[in-house]
Design an enzyme around this catalytic site. Structure first.
Site, PDB file in Angstrom:
ATOM      1  N   LEU A   1       0.829  -1.184  -0.019  1.00 29.15           N
ATOM      2  CA  LEU A   1       0.029   0.006  -0.079  1.00 29.15           C
ATOM      3  C   LEU A   1       0.782   1.254  -0.121  1.00 29.15           C
ATOM      4  O   LEU A   1       0.383   2.509   0.131  1.00 29.15           O
ATOM      5  CB  LEU A   1      -0.996   0.167   1.217  1.00 29.15           C
ATOM      6  CG  LEU A   1      -2.103  -1.090   1.197  1.00 29.15           C
ATOM      7  CD1 LEU A   1      -2.857  -0.751   2.282  1.00 29.15           C
ATOM      8  CD2 LEU A   1      -2.701  -0.869  -0.126  1.00 29.15           C
ATOM      9  N   GLY A   2       2.217   1.129  -0.378  1.00 29.88           N
ATOM     10  CA  GLY A   2       2.867   2.284  -0.341  1.00 29.88           C
ATOM     11  C   GLY A   2       2.912   2.832  -1.746  1.00 29.88           C
ATOM     12  O   GLY A   2       2.102   2.841  -2.507  1.00 29.88           O
TER      13      GLY A   2
ATOM     14  N   TYR B   1      18.687   2.917   6.406  1.00 31.05           N
ATOM     15  CA  TYR B   1      18.133   2.362   5.085  1.00 31.05           C
ATOM     16  C   TYR B   1      19.122   1.887   4.228  1.00 31.05           C
ATOM     17  O   TYR B   1      18.775   0.921   3.800  1.00 31.05           O
ATOM     18  CB  TYR B   1      17.267   3.710   4.372  1.00 31.05           C
ATOM     19  CG  TYR B   1      16.613   3.474   3.081  1.00 31.05           C
ATOM     20  CD1 TYR B   1      15.401   2.715   2.879  1.00 31.05           C
ATOM     21  CD2 TYR B   1      16.743   4.211   2.066  1.00 31.05           C
ATOM     22  CE1 TYR B   1      14.945   2.249   1.742  1.00 31.05           C
ATOM     23  CE2 TYR B   1      16.329   4.056   0.671  1.00 31.05           C
ATOM     24  CZ  TYR B   1      15.268   3.037   0.688  1.00 31.05           C
ATOM     25  OH  TYR B   1      14.387   2.960  -0.416  1.00 31.05           O
TER      26      TYR B   1
ATOM     27  N   LYS C   1      19.584  -2.028   2.726  1.00 34.29           N
ATOM     28  CA  LYS C   1      19.525  -2.482   1.542  1.00 34.29           C
ATOM     29  C   LYS C   1      20.784  -3.354   1.109  1.00 34.29           C
ATOM     30  O   LYS C   1      20.756  -4.089   0.052  1.00 34.29           O
ATOM     31  CB  LYS C   1      19.206  -1.268   0.656  1.00 34.29           C
ATOM     32  CG  LYS C   1      17.863  -0.772   1.015  1.00 34.29           C
ATOM     33  CD  LYS C   1      16.761  -1.689   0.514  1.00 34.29           C
ATOM     34  CE  LYS C   1      15.365  -1.080   0.436  1.00 34.29           C
ATOM     35  NZ  LYS C   1      14.307  -1.917   0.023  1.00 34.29           N
TER      36      LYS C   1
HETATM   37  N1  LIG Z   1       9.863   5.159  -3.908  1.00 30.95           N
HETATM   38  C1  LIG Z   1      11.165   5.265  -3.923  1.00 30.95           C
HETATM   39  O1  LIG Z   1      11.288   6.100  -4.596  1.00 30.95           O
HETATM   40  C2  LIG Z   1      11.767   4.047  -4.132  1.00 30.95           C
HETATM   41  C3  LIG Z   1      11.534   2.788  -3.348  1.00 30.95           C
HETATM   42  N2  LIG Z   1      12.600   1.756  -3.239  1.00 30.95           N
HETATM   43  C4  LIG Z   1      12.134   0.825  -2.544  1.00 30.95           C
HETATM   44  O2  LIG Z   1      10.805   0.136  -3.019  1.00 30.95           O
HETATM   45  C5  LIG Z   1       9.967  -0.571  -2.073  1.00 30.95           C
HETATM   46  C6  LIG Z   1       8.666   0.064  -1.962  1.00 30.95           C
HETATM   47  O3  LIG Z   1       8.916   1.388  -1.813  1.00 30.95           O
HETATM   48  P1  LIG Z   1       7.523   2.486  -1.439  1.00 30.95           P
HETATM   49  O4  LIG Z   1       6.485   1.887  -2.076  1.00 30.95           O
HETATM   50  O5  LIG Z   1       7.948   3.817  -2.242  1.00 30.95           O
HETATM   51  O6  LIG Z   1       7.653   2.535   0.090  1.00 30.95           O
HETATM   52  P2  LIG Z   1       6.483   3.161   0.975  1.00 30.95           P
HETATM   53  O7  LIG Z   1       7.216   3.657   2.200  1.00 30.95           O
HETATM   54  O8  LIG Z   1       5.555   4.199   0.243  1.00 30.95           O
HETATM   55  O9  LIG Z   1       5.845   1.945   1.472  1.00 30.95           O
HETATM   56  C7  LIG Z   1       6.179   0.749   2.214  1.00 30.95           C
HETATM   57  C8  LIG Z   1       5.101   0.111   2.857  1.00 30.95           C
HETATM   58  O10 LIG Z   1       5.553  -0.886   3.640  1.00 30.95           O
HETATM   59  C9  LIG Z   1       4.677  -1.188   4.715  1.00 30.95           C
HETATM   60  N3  LIG Z   1       5.298  -1.699   5.817  1.00 30.95           N
HETATM   61  C10 LIG Z   1       6.080  -1.114   6.988  1.00 30.95           C
HETATM   62  N4  LIG Z   1       6.124  -2.009   7.870  1.00 30.95           N
HETATM   63  C11 LIG Z   1       5.881  -3.182   7.603  1.00 30.95           C
HETATM   64  C12 LIG Z   1       5.472  -4.579   8.094  1.00 30.95           C
HETATM   65  N5  LIG Z   1       6.124  -4.814   9.331  1.00 30.95           N
HETATM   66  N6  LIG Z   1       4.916  -5.375   7.401  1.00 30.95           N
HETATM   67  C13 LIG Z   1       4.371  -5.344   6.169  1.00 30.95           C
HETATM   68  N7  LIG Z   1       4.490  -4.118   5.605  1.00 30.95           N
HETATM   69  C14 LIG Z   1       5.079  -3.208   6.355  1.00 30.95           C
HETATM   70  C15 LIG Z   1       4.090   0.175   4.931  1.00 30.95           C
HETATM   71  O11 LIG Z   1       2.829   0.381   5.786  1.00 30.95           O
HETATM   72  C16 LIG Z   1       3.960   0.825   3.616  1.00 30.95           C
HETATM   73  O12 LIG Z   1       2.803   0.702   2.941  1.00 30.95           O
HETATM   74  C17 LIG Z   1      10.819  -0.202  -0.958  1.00 30.95           C
HETATM   75  O13 LIG Z   1      11.402  -1.374  -0.556  1.00 30.95           O
HETATM   76  C18 LIG Z   1      11.559   0.817  -1.039  1.00 30.95           C
HETATM   77  O14 LIG Z   1      12.905   0.844  -0.467  1.00 30.95           O
HETATM   78  C19 LIG Z   1      13.647   1.948  -3.506  1.00 30.95           C
HETATM   79  C20 LIG Z   1      14.031   3.189  -4.197  1.00 30.95           C
HETATM   80  C21 LIG Z   1      13.204   4.073  -4.552  1.00 30.95           C
HETATM   81  C1  LIG Z   2      15.526   6.957  -3.653  1.00 30.94           C
HETATM   82  C2  LIG Z   2      14.602   5.821  -2.585  1.00 30.94           C
HETATM   83  O1  LIG Z   2      15.156   4.833  -2.051  1.00 30.94           O
HETATM   84  C3  LIG Z   2      13.656   6.792  -1.916  1.00 30.94           C
HETATM   85  N1  LIG Z   2      12.692   7.343  -2.587  1.00 30.94           N
HETATM   86  C4  LIG Z   2      14.137   7.567  -0.568  1.00 30.94           C
HETATM   87  O2  LIG Z   2      14.554   8.752  -1.136  1.00 30.94           O
HETATM   88  O3  LIG Z   2      14.498   7.150   0.419  1.00 30.94           O
END
Ligand SMILES: NC(=O)C1=CN([C@@H]2O[C@H](COP(=O)(O)OP(=O)(O)OC[C@H]3O[C@@H](n4cnc5c(N)ncnc54)[C@H](O)[C@@H]3O)[C@@H](O)[C@H]2O)C=CC1
Ligand SMILES: CC(=O)[C@H](N)C(=O)O
Length: 374
Positions: free
Chosen positions: A65-66, A196, A200
């Site tokens: 849901l992120g 973070y 990773k």
């Molecule tokens: N959005 C970005 O710009 C980037 C994202 N990523 C990676 O992609 C993945 C997804 O990123 P986003 O959707 O942006 O992250 P986000 O922060 O929007 O969503 C992360 C989700 O993880 C859930 N979560 C937290 N604790 C939890 C638990 N104990 N059990 C299950 N779920 C839990 C949260 O409720 C949230 O919905 C992450 O691993 C992030 O590191 C990597 C680089 C860039």
């Molecule tokens: C680049 C990523 O991993 C993320 N958007 C953050 O800024 O932490």
């Protein structure tokens, strides 16, 4: 009002166009041998569904849901069928998400619950999105360590025990001030200074270790900062590049928390999700590595603002630097070398900065006009 005039122009354009909304394992797969990474009880099942038994993979997305999960579920459901992709999170899904396909509660820190979900739903692919991002992680190191590291251990063990294909995203944040920054290659010094980033790098190394040691089909992409219109970022350093669009459209003003010259690699969400599907589907023999950089563009806040001003000349951007985020940005790659992804499995981005800006404005402009009309 100039902002509204430009919005109307953008909205009209949008209505005319559609918005974008190597190594072989040394051992046999863990399920076929008596040793497993976690000392599971003798009744634990190693009966994973092999791909030849089903037409489509059965996918579980954690942390769905992120910012990224809902969009990925939509893409994978289009490809594999609605019921073959299960979204999960610890948060309550909004109505539209709940009614768009299977959703299940899953806390990645609860190993037994996770295993039950994988077994009961005959999961074959696991996309592990749960994480605390860079800025939020620095504000809560203990929770970030637990979710990003302990949670990952649960995921790795379950994936290895049940013969799953496992995708875990990494990030530009997996590099640090001693890495080459412009450009940053796949293989170089990785000494990040955030929890973070440390978590990773740990995920990359553990996934690759499980691949070599147990034959786990681990696949990992290092994403740049991702920019999306219909989902908000979850507390990262690159969040400004999403917020600027919302504020520009709403108020014509934006206060940026990074310096105007902070250059970071970025990508539009459609490219990111497509890359994820492509690497998941890539034949194993095309993957000379298990962790790849992917990239699309690099820009600074000032360059992004200039591109926006081509459509919204009145946009005012001021700077109020957040020292935590700025220190993180200063230690991250400025440009990302993704030549291995391009060579091995044909990665190619579609969106550069002008297309990104146009697409974001189209999407958000239409949304706003529709909200006004209702
Ligand atoms: N959005 C970005 O710009 C980037 C994202 N990523 C990676 O992609 C993945 C997804 O990123 P986003 O959707 O942006 O992250 P986000 O922060 O929007 O969503 C992360 C989700 O993880 C859930 N979560 C937290 N604790 C939890 C638990 N104990 N059990 C299950 N779920 C839990 C949260 O409720 C949230 O919905 C992450 O691993 C992030 O590191 C990597 C680089 C860039
Ligand atoms: C680049 C990523 O991993 C993320 N958007 C953050 O800024 O932490």
């Amino acid at each position: 009002m100039p902002v509204l005039r430009n919005l109307t122009k953008v909205a009209k354009q949008a209505l005319l166009s559609t918005p974008g909304c190597g190594c072989q394992p040394l051992t046999v797969a863990v399920r076929t041998i008596s040793f497993s990474p976690r000392q599971v009880t003798s009744d634990a099942s190693f009966h994973s569904v092999s791909f030849s038994e089903t037409d489509h993979p059965k996918v579980l997305i954690t942390g769905g849901l992120g910012q990224l999960g809902v969009g990925l579920a939509k893409l994978l459901r289009k490809r594999f069928g609605k019921n073959n992709v299960i979204l999960s999170d610890i948060r309550k899904p909004p109505n539209n998400v709940f009614h768009s396909g299977p959703f299940i509660y899953s806390d990645i820190l609860d190993y037994k619950n996770l295993r039950e979900i994988v077994v009961n739903n005959r999961i074959t692919w696991l996309v592990h999105y749960s994480a605390l991002l860079s800025a939020v992680g620095e504000a809560n190191v203990a929770l970030a360590r637990s979710v990003n590291i302990t949670g990952l251990h649960n995921i790795l063990d379950i994936a290895a025990e049940h013969g799953l294909r496992l995708f875990v995203p990494s990030t530009i944040g997996a590099f640090g001030p001693s890495s080459p920054r412009n450009p940053t290659p796949d293989l170089c010094v990785q000494r990040p200074r955030t929890i973070y980033g440390v978590s990773k790098v740990h995920a990359e190394l553990m996934g690759e270790y499980y691949h070599h040691r147990y034959g786990l089909d681990f696949r990992c992409l290092r994403y740049p900062g991702i920019i999306s219109a219909d989902s908000m970022p979850g507390g990262g350093t690159t969040d400004y590049a999403v917020q600027i669009f919302h504020d520009a459209i709403k108020t014509g003003k934006f206060e940026c928390n990074l310096r105007p010259d902070s250059q970071l690699p970025m990508m539009y969400i459609d490219d990111c999700l497509r890359a994820t599907l492509e690497v998941l589907e890539a034949p194993a023999d095309t993957l000379s590595m298990r962790t790849y950089n992917i990239n699309a563009m690099s820009f600074t806040p000032e360059e992004l603002a200039q591109e926006l001003r081509k459509q919204m000349p009145e946009l005012e951007v001021t700077y109020n630097i957040d020292p935590v985020r700025q220190a993180i940005a200063d230690s991250w790659p400025m440009d990302f070398d993704d030549s291995n992804a391009r060579k091995d499995w044909g990665w190619k981005h579609d969106y550069d900065l002008p297309e990104l800006v146009q697409t974001m404005l189209n999407y958000l402009g239409v949304e706003r006009c529709m909200a006004h009309a209702n």
